[in-house]
Design an enzyme around this catalytic site. Structure first.
Site, PDB file in Angstrom:
ATOM      1  N   MET A  82       0.850  -1.196   0.000  1.00 27.84           N
ATOM      2  CA  MET A  82       0.000   0.000   0.000  1.00 27.84           C
ATOM      3  C   MET A  82       0.882   1.242   0.000  1.00 27.84           C
ATOM      4  SD  MET A  82      -1.389   0.461   3.895  1.00 27.84           S
ATOM      5  CE  MET A  82      -1.852  -1.221   4.111  1.00 27.84           C
ATOM      6  N   HIS A 136      -8.053   7.018  -0.282  1.00 32.58           N
ATOM      7  CA  HIS A 136      -8.787   6.077   0.567  1.00 32.58           C
ATOM      8  C   HIS A 136      -7.834   4.899   0.735  1.00 32.58           C
ATOM      9  CE1 HIS A 136     -12.944   4.273   1.603  1.00 32.58           C
ATOM     10  NE2 HIS A 136     -12.064   3.311   1.914  1.00 32.58           N
ATOM     11  N   LEU A 137      -7.572   4.502   1.967  1.00 34.14           N
ATOM     12  CA  LEU A 137      -6.661   3.390   2.229  1.00 34.14           C
ATOM     13  C   LEU A 137      -6.999   2.214   1.327  1.00 34.14           C
ATOM     14  CD1 LEU A 137      -4.464   2.041   4.044  1.00 34.14           C
ATOM     15  CD2 LEU A 137      -6.345   1.292   5.498  1.00 34.14           C
ATOM     16  N   HIS A 138      -5.998   1.675   0.652  1.00 35.71           N
ATOM     17  CA  HIS A 138      -6.211   0.472  -0.157  1.00 35.71           C
ATOM     18  C   HIS A 138      -4.934  -0.348  -0.209  1.00 35.71           C
ATOM     19  CE1 HIS A 138      -5.039   3.663  -3.018  1.00 35.71           C
ATOM     20  NE2 HIS A 138      -4.554   2.716  -3.815  1.00 35.71           N
ATOM     21  N   VAL A 139      -5.132  -1.657  -0.155  1.00 34.22           N
ATOM     22  CA  VAL A 139      -4.034  -2.610  -0.199  1.00 34.22           C
ATOM     23  C   VAL A 139      -4.100  -3.328  -1.536  1.00 34.22           C
ATOM     24  CG1 VAL A 139      -3.041  -4.679   0.864  1.00 34.22           C
ATOM     25  CG2 VAL A 139      -4.087  -2.919   2.302  1.00 34.22           C
TER      26      VAL A 139
END
Length: 141
Positions: free
Chosen positions: A85, A95-98
């Site tokens: 990430m 927006h937090l994303h892995v």
């Protein structure tokens, strides 16, 4: 909405191919994957970065990432995976994303200058998402 991932959460209709959605996370195919099966895993609640993820969601969120990583390796017959990430710098969506990317020896990825591609068509993306959903529902291992 300013956040495309929040828009997907509000209306997960095509063009995204959802692999998992529950009260903690949404996982869907990246529209420009490094390899077929490349997933993005996002928390359902809007948080921009890892440091903003509430402590009580860290374990549940990364449990989903762990399960999806195993499913991706199985579904795509991959020897391993790349899980990563970005926080702020190089974070294309705030927006937090892995990223969960299936990997194999000699797959051509070197360093961080990786060519991205699109799925040939919606049918290929749909078949890939179905493989991932089936592997997620199947035995772990």
């Amino acid at each position: 909405m300013d956040c495309s991932f929040c828009a997907f959460l509000a209306d997960p209709a095509p063009p995204i191919h959802t692999v998992l959605r529950d009260e903690v996370a949404l996982a869907f195919l990246d529209h420009r994957p490094l390899f077929p099966g490349h997933l993005l895993v996002v928390p359902v609640s809007h948080v921009r970065t890892l440091t903003e993820l509430p402590a009580e969601l860290v374990g549940p969120f990364f449990e989903r990432v762990r399960l999806l990583t195993g499913a991706t390796e199985r579904a795509m017959a991959a020897k391993g995976s790349f899980v990563a990430m970005n926080n702020k710098v190089s974070q294309s969506v705030p927006h937090l994303h892995v990223h969960v990317v299936p990997r194999n020896p000699k797959d051509g990825l070197r360093g961080f200058f990786w060519p991205r591609r699109r799925y040939a068509d919606e049918a290929e993306a749909g078949r890939t998402a179905e493989l991932l959903r089936a592997a997620l529902a199947g035995p772990t291992g």
